[in-house]
Design a protein around this motif. Structure first.
Motif, PDB file in Angstrom:
ATOM      1  N   ARG A 340       0.853  -1.146  -0.106  1.00 27.65           N
ATOM      2  CA  ARG A 340      -0.018  -0.083  -0.032  1.00 27.65           C
ATOM      3  C   ARG A 340       0.828   1.231   0.105  1.00 27.65           C
ATOM      4  O   ARG A 340       0.434   2.261  -0.415  1.00 27.65           O
ATOM      5  CB  ARG A 340      -1.052  -0.090   1.241  1.00 27.65           C
ATOM      6  N   TRP A 341       2.063   1.319   0.374  1.00 27.68           N
ATOM      7  CA  TRP A 341       2.888   2.597   0.341  1.00 27.68           C
ATOM      8  C   TRP A 341       3.270   2.894  -0.954  1.00 27.68           C
ATOM      9  O   TRP A 341       3.275   4.062  -1.283  1.00 27.68           O
ATOM     10  CB  TRP A 341       4.268   2.217   1.350  1.00 27.68           C
ATOM     11  N   ALA A 342       3.429   2.007  -1.592  1.00 20.95           N
ATOM     12  CA  ALA A 342       3.643   2.291  -3.217  1.00 20.95           C
ATOM     13  C   ALA A 342       2.482   2.642  -3.828  1.00 20.95           C
ATOM     14  O   ALA A 342       2.242   3.565  -4.555  1.00 20.95           O
ATOM     15  CB  ALA A 342       4.577   0.971  -3.923  1.00 20.95           C
ATOM     16  N   ALA A 343       1.423   1.989  -3.378  1.00 19.68           N
ATOM     17  CA  ALA A 343       0.018   2.100  -4.297  1.00 19.68           C
ATOM     18  C   ALA A 343      -0.315   3.609  -3.819  1.00 19.68           C
ATOM     19  O   ALA A 343      -1.077   3.939  -4.757  1.00 19.68           O
ATOM     20  CB  ALA A 343      -0.980   0.894  -3.856  1.00 19.68           C
ATOM     21  N   GLN A 344      -0.208   3.925  -2.610  1.00 21.16           N
ATOM     22  CA  GLN A 344      -0.997   5.168  -2.267  1.00 21.16           C
ATOM     23  C   GLN A 344       0.105   6.353  -2.325  1.00 21.16           C
ATOM     24  O   GLN A 344      -0.386   7.435  -1.572  1.00 21.16           O
ATOM     25  CB  GLN A 344      -1.491   4.958  -0.834  1.00 21.16           C
ATOM     26  N   LEU A 345       1.216   6.245  -3.030  1.00 22.40           N
ATOM     27  CA  LEU A 345       2.140   7.277  -2.929  1.00 22.40           C
ATOM     28  C   LEU A 345       1.271   8.448  -3.866  1.00 22.40           C
ATOM     29  O   LEU A 345       0.978   8.363  -4.872  1.00 22.40           O
ATOM     30  CB  LEU A 345       3.192   6.867  -3.889  1.00 22.40           C
ATOM     31  N   PRO A 346       1.041   9.646  -2.866  1.00 28.61           N
ATOM     32  CA  PRO A 346       0.405  10.731  -3.711  1.00 28.61           C
ATOM     33  C   PRO A 346       1.581  11.264  -5.007  1.00 28.61           C
ATOM     34  O   PRO A 346       2.736  11.249  -5.096  1.00 28.61           O
ATOM     35  CB  PRO A 346       0.869  11.786  -2.587  1.00 28.61           C
ATOM     36  N   ALA A 347       0.743  12.156  -5.770  1.00 28.74           N
ATOM     37  CA  ALA A 347       1.464  12.495  -7.299  1.00 28.74           C
ATOM     38  C   ALA A 347       2.025  13.783  -6.857  1.00 28.74           C
ATOM     39  O   ALA A 347       3.215  14.123  -7.449  1.00 28.74           O
ATOM     40  CB  ALA A 347       0.386  12.454  -8.148  1.00 28.74           C
ATOM     41  N   GLN A 348       1.525  14.645  -5.922  1.00 25.28           N
ATOM     42  CA  GLN A 348       2.442  15.977  -5.735  1.00 25.28           C
ATOM     43  C   GLN A 348       3.255  16.186  -4.505  1.00 25.28           C
ATOM     44  O   GLN A 348       3.009  15.340  -3.552  1.00 25.28           O
ATOM     45  CB  GLN A 348       1.086  17.042  -5.585  1.00 25.28           C
ATOM     46  N   GLU A 349       4.011  17.253  -4.730  1.00 22.38           N
ATOM     47  CA  GLU A 349       4.743  17.518  -3.278  1.00 22.38           C
ATOM     48  C   GLU A 349       3.986  18.635  -2.630  1.00 22.38           C
ATOM     49  O   GLU A 349       3.297  19.358  -3.457  1.00 22.38           O
ATOM     50  CB  GLU A 349       6.090  17.895  -3.976  1.00 22.38           C
ATOM     51  N   PRO A 350       4.334  18.758  -1.342  1.00 21.98           N
ATOM     52  CA  PRO A 350       5.256  18.038  -0.491  1.00 21.98           C
ATOM     53  C   PRO A 350       4.677  16.597  -0.020  1.00 21.98           C
ATOM     54  O   PRO A 350       5.578  15.836   0.383  1.00 21.98           O
ATOM     55  CB  PRO A 350       5.453  18.965   0.553  1.00 21.98           C
ATOM     56  N   GLU A 351       3.342  16.409  -0.456  1.00 18.64           N
ATOM     57  CA  GLU A 351       2.819  14.961   0.142  1.00 18.64           C
ATOM     58  C   GLU A 351       3.682  13.756  -0.070  1.00 18.64           C
ATOM     59  O   GLU A 351       3.662  12.950   0.643  1.00 18.64           O
ATOM     60  CB  GLU A 351       1.417  14.997  -0.146  1.00 18.64           C
ATOM     61  N   ARG A 352       4.432  13.831  -1.393  1.00 16.14           N
ATOM     62  CA  ARG A 352       4.975  12.689  -2.008  1.00 16.14           C
ATOM     63  C   ARG A 352       6.103  12.328  -1.154  1.00 16.14           C
ATOM     64  O   ARG A 352       6.315  11.146  -0.766  1.00 16.14           O
ATOM     65  CB  ARG A 352       5.480  12.939  -3.105  1.00 16.14           C
TER      66      ARG A 352
END
Length: 386
Positions: A340-352
């Motif tokens: 899930r860590w890879a699957a839920q990776l946000p697309a935008q910074e800084p969240e990514r």
């Protein structure tokens, strides 16, 4: 000991961030007992057994980890809370949870994650504790986080006292669920903070002596320690040196605990409400001026002789490199995180970037080393110096 009028009252708790039903079916526990139990049953708490306290990945099983340190803090905290008539369950819960935000390899890991997030607000282990418990650890069907009581979250947020410039992670959580950051926390939270100081001051001495980084003669340069040692020599002239050293650590803890209890009792006499605790000019449950000065001197000694020892700093540098390289790998190839860590990776910074750091911060020392070996084929030699 009768209950103090200044104690936190679970029946008058400000509640929880999310309303949730079904609690009445899970036993007759107070709000603060539920907080403690949620901490103990959490994955984040279990991981503390594999996280550095002082020595990175020690080979010996007698050295402390973040888990054993937290248990020792809880014992000291409950002792003080009981003597002062405070809520022992809230105190214990705060003590057990206070280090949950620490990444692998202790402060070395924290430095690596702070460097990685410099463009995105940095990393702070105390704020990460709140982030973990309020957002990342989510075992419930109805809400995110452990949904701890307001009093519990307030105490963790202000573990080091009032917060006037909150880290981004704490600021975000405070916007969602205001924690009165500028005021002093409950007496229970103050007890948890000073119990933390007492535990790591003295237990780090114990581990430092065991590992050979500290020498008794050097420790006796501190006059207040020398006084205790002379009394122990007179009391136990035929005891083994190793046993007397452990007696020294116990005596030092006892002196500090008794100082906090007597000092807090005196300060509490002039305070009539929990609101006055929040607006007091400093900690109510803390050291006397004399003990505060001694404790500062002890900390200075420990930094000079143990925490900043050349062997320690070299090992910390290697550990910092492991964490930095993990971040670099996940930043370039997020799929390496898996699940899930890879699957839920946000697309935008800084969240990514913050998401990647959340993943690394939850690792134990051994898991971080295993991941480094998996990605890079090896782990730096010398990651344990005891």
């Amino acid at each position: 000991m009768s209950r103090s009028r200044l104690a936190a009252d679970p029946l008058r708790s400000r509640g929880r961030e999310f309303s949730a039903g079904g609690e009445e079916t899970r036993g007759p526990r107070s709000a603060f007992q539920r907080d403690r139990d949620r901490i103990i049953h959490s994955i984040a708490f279990r991981r503390l057994r594999g996280k550095t306290q002082v020595f990175v990945a020690p080979d010996g099983d007698h050295y402390r980890t973040r888990l054993t340190h937290s248990l020792e803090v809880a014992q000291i905290g409950r002792t003080i809370a009981r003597a002062l008539g405070l809520d022992e369950d809230l105190t214990e819960a705060l003590c057990l949870a206070h280090d949950i935000g620490h990444p692998p390899f202790g402060h070395a890991g924290e430095k690596a994650l702070d460097d990685a997030l410099q463009r995105h607000g940095g990393f702070d282990h105390n704020a990460q504790t709140l982030r973990t418990l309020m957002r990342l650890e989510s075992p419930y069907c109805t809400h995110v986080g452990l949904n701890l009581s307001w009093e519990m979250l307030e105490g963790l947020a202000k573990h080091n006292g009032p917060v006037t410039a909150p880290h981004w992670a704490l600021a975000e959580l405070d916007r969602d669920y205001p924690l009165d950051l500028a005021a002093w926390p409950s007496l229970e939270a103050q007890v948890a903070a000073v119990a933390d100081d007492i535990a790591y001051d003295n237990h780090d001495i114990d581990d430092g002596l065991r590992a050979g980084f500290l020498k008794l003669d050097d420790l006796l340069e501190l006059d207040f320690v020398a006084d205790l040692w002379r009394a122990i020599e007179l009391r136990y002239p035929d005891a083994r040196q190793e046993t007397r050293l452990r007696e020294l650590v116990r005596d030092q803890i006892g002196v500090m605990v008794n100082d906090v209890i007597s000092t807090a009792r005196e300060r509490m006499k002039g305070i009539s409400s929990r609101e006055e605790v929040a607006s007091y000019q400093g900690p109510v449950a803390g050291f006397s001026d004399t003990m505060f000065e001694r404790e500062r001197r002890l900390k200075t000694f420990m930094y000079d002789r143990l925490y900043l020892h050349s062997d320690q700093t070299q090992t910390a540098g290697r550990a910092q490199s492991v964490v930095a390289k993990l971040y670099a790998a996940y930043e370039q190839e997020p799929d390496l995180m898996g699940g899930r860590w890879a699957a839920q990776l946000p697309a935008q910074e800084p969240e990514r970037s913050r998401h990647i750091v959340d993943y690394i911060a939850g690792m134990t020392d051994s898991y971080a080393m295993a991941q480094h070996a998996k990605i890079y084929g090896t782990v730096p030699e010398g990651l344990s110096n005891v």
